[in-house]
Design a protein around this motif. Structure first.
Motif, PDB file in Angstrom:
ATOM      1  N   SER A  22       0.850  -1.192   0.000  1.00  0.00           N
ATOM      2  CA  SER A  22       0.000   0.000   0.000  1.00  0.00           C
ATOM      3  C   SER A  22       0.885   1.241   0.000  1.00  0.00           C
ATOM      4  O   SER A  22       2.038   1.203   0.436  1.00  0.00           O
ATOM      5  N   GLU A  23       0.351   2.318  -0.525  1.00  0.00           N
ATOM      6  CA  GLU A  23       1.065   3.592  -0.565  1.00  0.00           C
ATOM      7  C   GLU A  23       0.205   4.612   0.171  1.00  0.00           C
ATOM      8  O   GLU A  23      -0.801   5.066  -0.356  1.00  0.00           O
ATOM      9  N   ILE A  24       0.621   4.926   1.385  1.00  0.00           N
ATOM     10  CA  ILE A  24      -0.165   5.811   2.241  1.00  0.00           C
ATOM     11  C   ILE A  24       0.731   6.944   2.708  1.00  0.00           C
ATOM     12  O   ILE A  24       1.760   6.713   3.320  1.00  0.00           O
ATOM     13  N   ARG A  25       0.336   8.172   2.388  1.00  0.00           N
ATOM     14  CA  ARG A  25       1.076   9.365   2.824  1.00  0.00           C
ATOM     15  C   ARG A  25       0.175  10.197   3.732  1.00  0.00           C
ATOM     16  O   ARG A  25      -0.967  10.479   3.383  1.00  0.00           O
ATOM     17  N   LEU A  26       0.748  10.585   4.870  1.00  0.00           N
ATOM     18  CA  LEU A  26       0.011  11.370   5.858  1.00  0.00           C
ATOM     19  C   LEU A  26       0.863  12.505   6.383  1.00  0.00           C
ATOM     20  O   LEU A  26       2.082  12.382   6.477  1.00  0.00           O
ATOM     21  N   ARG A  27       0.190  13.613   6.723  1.00  0.00           N
ATOM     22  CA  ARG A  27       0.879  14.720   7.386  1.00  0.00           C
ATOM     23  C   ARG A  27       1.034  14.397   8.865  1.00  0.00           C
ATOM     24  O   ARG A  27       0.263  13.635   9.441  1.00  0.00           O
ATOM     25  N   SER A  28       1.999  15.020   9.490  1.00  0.00           N
ATOM     26  CA  SER A  28       2.234  14.851  10.914  1.00  0.00           C
ATOM     27  C   SER A  28       1.018  15.300  11.714  1.00  0.00           C
ATOM     28  O   SER A  28       0.269  16.172  11.285  1.00  0.00           O
ATOM     29  N   ALA A  29       0.848  14.686  12.880  1.00  0.00           N
ATOM     30  CA  ALA A  29      -0.294  15.006  13.732  1.00  0.00           C
ATOM     31  C   ALA A  29       0.090  15.992  14.825  1.00  0.00           C
ATOM     32  O   ALA A  29       1.223  16.018  15.286  1.00  0.00           O
ATOM     33  N   SER A  30      -0.876  16.787  15.252  1.00  0.00           N
ATOM     34  CA  SER A  30      -0.669  17.740  16.342  1.00  0.00           C
ATOM     35  C   SER A  30      -0.663  17.002  17.680  1.00  0.00           C
ATOM     36  O   SER A  30      -1.054  15.834  17.775  1.00  0.00           O
ATOM     37  N   ILE A  31      -0.257  17.707  18.719  1.00  0.00           N
ATOM     38  CA  ILE A  31      -0.265  17.133  20.061  1.00  0.00           C
ATOM     39  C   ILE A  31      -1.691  16.735  20.450  1.00  0.00           C
ATOM     40  O   ILE A  31      -1.911  15.654  21.004  1.00  0.00           O
ATOM     41  N   ALA A  32      -2.665  17.568  20.153  1.00  0.00           N
ATOM     42  CA  ALA A  32      -4.061  17.261  20.495  1.00  0.00           C
ATOM     43  C   ALA A  32      -4.529  15.986  19.796  1.00  0.00           C
ATOM     44  O   ALA A  32      -5.205  15.144  20.403  1.00  0.00           O
ATOM     45  N   THR A  33      -4.163  15.820  18.535  1.00  0.00           N
ATOM     46  CA  THR A  33      -4.547  14.614  17.798  1.00  0.00           C
ATOM     47  C   THR A  33      -3.874  13.393  18.399  1.00  0.00           C
ATOM     48  O   THR A  33      -4.506  12.348  18.579  1.00  0.00           O
ATOM     49  N   LEU A  34      -2.594  13.517  18.729  1.00  0.00           N
ATOM     50  CA  LEU A  34      -1.874  12.401  19.337  1.00  0.00           C
ATOM     51  C   LEU A  34      -2.486  12.020  20.681  1.00  0.00           C
ATOM     52  O   LEU A  34      -2.624  10.831  20.994  1.00  0.00           O
ATOM     53  N   GLU A  35      -2.872  13.018  21.478  1.00  0.00           N
ATOM     54  CA  GLU A  35      -3.493  12.732  22.772  1.00  0.00           C
ATOM     55  C   GLU A  35      -4.815  11.992  22.593  1.00  0.00           C
ATOM     56  O   GLU A  35      -5.140  11.091  23.362  1.00  0.00           O
TER      57      GLU A  35
END
Length: 125
Positions: A22-35
């Protein structure tokens, strides 16, 4: 001119994994998203994943490109697949690239090769 934040990750899965190839590209997540992900709010994690998605080559069971829309993902994708993508994204975003070394033993002394006796510290006066 300012510095623009935001890394992009290409998720890779090992050979034999059901997402291998699979080829999946994602932007980095914010601290709130990670929490939110850390709190295991799975239902909140899917929209966050889709909001950070740059591209993927996933297809529906009919062989058409899977649209990165919540309704389509919920209708077409199995939970373990999304969980694997979210986990890989989380690990990439937080910088976790490999399992940590195994924890140390319980502190018991090791035996030297060929010896069955333990060496005990002795106080000399």
């Amino acid at each position: 001119v300012g510095f623009r934040l935001g890394r992009t990750f290409f998720l890779e899965f090992p050979e034999g994994h059901y997402l291998y190839g699979s080829e999946i590209r994602l932007r980095s997540a914010s601290i709130a998203t990670l929490e939110s992900i850390e709190e295991n709010k799975f239902s909140d994690s899917i929209p966050a994943l889709l909001d950070h998605l740059v591209s993927w080559n996933l297809e529906t069971s009919a062989g058409t490109p899977l649209k990165p829309v919540l309704e389509d993902v919920r209708a077409e994708v199995e939970r373990p697949v999304i969980r694997a993508i979210i986990t890989a994204w989380y690990e990439a975003t937080t910088g976790v690239t490999a399992p940590l070394e195994p924890k140390s033993s319980d502190g018991q002394p090791s035996l030297e090769a060929g010896s069955m006796e333990l060496s005990l510290p002795m106080e000399v006066s």
